[in-house]
Design a protein around this motif. Structure first.
Motif, PDB file in Angstrom:
ATOM      1  N   VAL A  22       0.852  -1.202   0.000  1.00  0.00           N
ATOM      2  CA  VAL A  22       0.000   0.000   0.000  1.00  0.00           C
ATOM      3  C   VAL A  22       0.879   1.240   0.000  1.00  0.00           C
ATOM      4  N   TRP A  23       1.909   1.233   0.836  1.00  0.00           N
ATOM      5  CA  TRP A  23       2.847   2.366   0.905  1.00  0.00           C
ATOM      6  C   TRP A  23       3.509   2.598  -0.457  1.00  0.00           C
ATOM      7  N   VAL A  26       0.944   4.040  -3.012  1.00  0.00           N
ATOM      8  CA  VAL A  26       0.695   5.468  -2.815  1.00  0.00           C
ATOM      9  C   VAL A  26       1.825   6.291  -3.433  1.00  0.00           C
ATOM     10  N   TRP A  27       3.076   5.895  -3.181  1.00  0.00           N
ATOM     11  CA  TRP A  27       4.205   6.647  -3.719  1.00  0.00           C
ATOM     12  C   TRP A  27       4.317   6.515  -5.235  1.00  0.00           C
ATOM     13  N   ILE A  29       1.780   6.093  -7.359  1.00  0.00           N
ATOM     14  CA  ILE A  29       0.728   6.945  -7.923  1.00  0.00           C
ATOM     15  C   ILE A  29       1.135   8.415  -7.820  1.00  0.00           C
ATOM     16  N   PHE A  30       1.652   8.790  -6.652  1.00  0.00           N
ATOM     17  CA  PHE A  30       2.094  10.168  -6.451  1.00  0.00           C
ATOM     18  C   PHE A  30       3.203  10.531  -7.441  1.00  0.00           C
ATOM     19  N   TRP A  51       4.113   1.264 -10.512  1.00  0.00           N
ATOM     20  CA  TRP A  51       2.710   1.195 -10.104  1.00  0.00           C
ATOM     21  C   TRP A  51       2.111  -0.150 -10.525  1.00  0.00           C
TER      22      TRP A  51
END
Length: 88
Positions: A22-23, A26-27, A29-30, A51
């Motif tokens: 999950v971490w 998130v990174w 996608i960011f 991703w």
């Protein structure tokens, strides 16, 4: 006591792997979003590939979590090969 069968009897901390995925998701996608907005298509593509990899890994982790525990030997079967008895 080590028996030599650790690779076949090893367990994976699936919840820890899930939250690390999950971490990473998130990174990724960011990073994809930011690099696409800034105009860095190479870095955006690299983050997009990351991703994709993280998403596949998370899918595998969730599949393993839903499968639940697998075969566990009964009380009469030890989880490892007993050590050979050696005369002292």
């Amino acid at each position: 006591m080590r028996t030599g069968s650790e690779p076949t009897t090893a367990r994976s901390a699936l919840r820890a792997r899930f939250w690390l995925s999950v971490w990473g998701l998130v990174w990724a996608i960011f990073g994809t979003t930011v690099f696409a907005l800034v105009g860095r298509p190479g870095w955006a593509a690299a983050c997009g590939v990351l991703w994709l990899v993280v998403t596949v890994d998370m899918t595998v982790i969730l599949k393993h979590m839903r499968e639940g525990p697998h075969y566990q030997p009964g009380r009469d079967i030890p989880p490892y090969r007993p050590p050979e008895s050696r005369p002292r």
